[in-house]
Design a protein around this motif. Structure first.
Motif, PDB file in Angstrom:
ATOM      1  N   ALA A  90       0.831  -1.199   0.000  1.00  0.00           N
ATOM      2  CA  ALA A  90       0.000   0.000   0.000  1.00  0.00           C
ATOM      3  C   ALA A  90       0.868   1.252   0.000  1.00  0.00           C
ATOM      4  CB  ALA A  90      -0.916  -0.012   1.224  1.00  0.00           C
ATOM      5  N   ASP A  91       0.557   2.143  -0.877  1.00  0.00           N
ATOM      6  CA  ASP A  91       1.158   3.479  -0.937  1.00  0.00           C
ATOM      7  C   ASP A  91       2.624   3.521  -1.362  1.00  0.00           C
ATOM      8  OD1 ASP A  91      -1.329   4.510  -0.103  1.00  0.00           O
ATOM      9  OD2 ASP A  91      -0.764   4.262   2.006  1.00  0.00           O
ATOM     10  N   ARG A  92       3.210   2.397  -1.787  1.00  0.00           N
ATOM     11  CA  ARG A  92       4.619   2.433  -2.216  1.00  0.00           C
ATOM     12  C   ARG A  92       4.826   3.377  -3.399  1.00  0.00           C
ATOM     13  NH1 ARG A  92       8.099  -1.831  -0.299  1.00  0.00           N
ATOM     14  NH2 ARG A  92       7.394  -2.129   1.823  1.00  0.00           N
ATOM     15  N   ALA A  93       3.908   3.313  -4.379  1.00  0.00           N
ATOM     16  CA  ALA A  93       4.023   4.212  -5.538  1.00  0.00           C
ATOM     17  C   ALA A  93       3.882   5.661  -5.084  1.00  0.00           C
ATOM     18  CB  ALA A  93       2.986   3.863  -6.598  1.00  0.00           C
ATOM     19  N   ASP A  94       2.963   5.909  -4.158  1.00  0.00           N
ATOM     20  CA  ASP A  94       2.758   7.268  -3.653  1.00  0.00           C
ATOM     21  C   ASP A  94       4.034   7.819  -3.018  1.00  0.00           C
ATOM     22  OD1 ASP A  94       0.193   6.699  -4.430  1.00  0.00           O
ATOM     23  OD2 ASP A  94      -0.695   6.898  -2.436  1.00  0.00           O
ATOM     24  N   TYR A  95       4.684   7.014  -2.189  1.00  0.00           N
ATOM     25  CA  TYR A  95       5.925   7.453  -1.540  1.00  0.00           C
ATOM     26  C   TYR A  95       6.995   7.797  -2.575  1.00  0.00           C
ATOM     27  CZ  TYR A  95       3.874   5.534   2.753  1.00  0.00           C
ATOM     28  OH  TYR A  95       3.046   5.251   3.815  1.00  0.00           O
ATOM     29  N   GLN A  96       7.086   6.983  -3.618  1.00  0.00           N
ATOM     30  CA  GLN A  96       8.081   7.225  -4.668  1.00  0.00           C
ATOM     31  C   GLN A  96       7.772   8.525  -5.410  1.00  0.00           C
ATOM     32  OE1 GLN A  96      10.815   5.294  -5.020  1.00  0.00           O
ATOM     33  NE2 GLN A  96      11.597   6.724  -6.540  1.00  0.00           N
ATOM     34  N   ILE A  97       6.496   8.751  -5.687  1.00  0.00           N
ATOM     35  CA  ILE A  97       6.090   9.982  -6.375  1.00  0.00           C
ATOM     36  C   ILE A  97       6.434  11.205  -5.525  1.00  0.00           C
ATOM     37  CG2 ILE A  97       4.073  11.319  -7.116  1.00  0.00           C
ATOM     38  CD1 ILE A  97       2.902   8.523  -8.031  1.00  0.00           C
ATOM     39  N   VAL A  98       6.098  11.160  -4.250  1.00  0.00           N
ATOM     40  CA  VAL A  98       6.399  12.287  -3.353  1.00  0.00           C
ATOM     41  C   VAL A  98       7.902  12.539  -3.322  1.00  0.00           C
ATOM     42  CG1 VAL A  98       6.341  13.072  -0.947  1.00  0.00           C
ATOM     43  CG2 VAL A  98       4.306  12.038  -1.969  1.00  0.00           C
ATOM     44  N   LYS A  99       8.682  11.479  -3.349  1.00  0.00           N
ATOM     45  CA  LYS A  99      10.141  11.596  -3.313  1.00  0.00           C
ATOM     46  C   LYS A  99      10.687  12.209  -4.612  1.00  0.00           C
ATOM     47  CE  LYS A  99      13.692   8.237  -3.335  1.00  0.00           C
ATOM     48  NZ  LYS A  99      14.105   6.888  -3.027  1.00  0.00           N
TER      49      LYS A  99
END
Length: 150
Positions: A56-65
């Motif tokens: 969950a949310d791994r892609a989101d964390y990468q995008i924010v980074k």
């Protein structure tokens, strides 16, 4: 620094439209998605696929980074939009609607209330089917935005 088009790729129905926009406006495209969506499809050199681990949310964390000021992100995730807006990026839903700092709190509250309704055992309406007309509308809206930034 050149603007980039970023896509929250796990459920995006407009990846091809974003690639067409990247080609038309000569902008790099970054699609961030889970390894669950791995593909051997060939993409043009200006398109970079970034795969993240399952979870969950791994892609989101990468995008924010990875997102930088001036980039454009395409996502249907209000929570992700709320994290990216303070970074001076523009964020669009695949309907073409732009998420704004002035309205994101209202969207997050609506999402919370819908989740509470579902937890209480009641049903909420899901999104309507995404059509070819919706794709064309998205393309036109973002195309107009990009023309203004040239």
């Amino acid at each position: 620094m050149q603007m980039r088009l970023m896509v929250d790729g796990d459920g995006s129905p407009v990846k091809e439209e974003v690639i067409r926009l990247g080609q038309r406006f000569q902008l790099p495209v970054i699609i961030i998605t889970s390894v669950d969506h791995y593909t051997t499809k060939e993409y043009p050199p200006f398109v970079r696929l970034v795969y993240v681990d399952k979870g969950a949310d791994r892609a989101d964390y990468q995008i924010v980074k990875e997102i930088l000021p001036g980039d454009i992100l395409i996502t249907q995730d209000y929570g992700l939009a709320s994290l990216v807006l303070p970074k001076q990026a523009r964020v669009f839903h695949h309907s073409g609607k732009e998420y704004l700092k002035e309205t994101i709190d209202t969207l997050l509250m609506q999402r919370y209330l819908s989740a509470e309704t579902r937890r209480a055992g009641k049903r909420t309406k899901g999104p309507k089917a995404f059509t070819q007309q919706d794709r064309e509308q998205f393309y036109e809206i973002v195309s107009q935005i990009l023309q203004k930034t040239e």
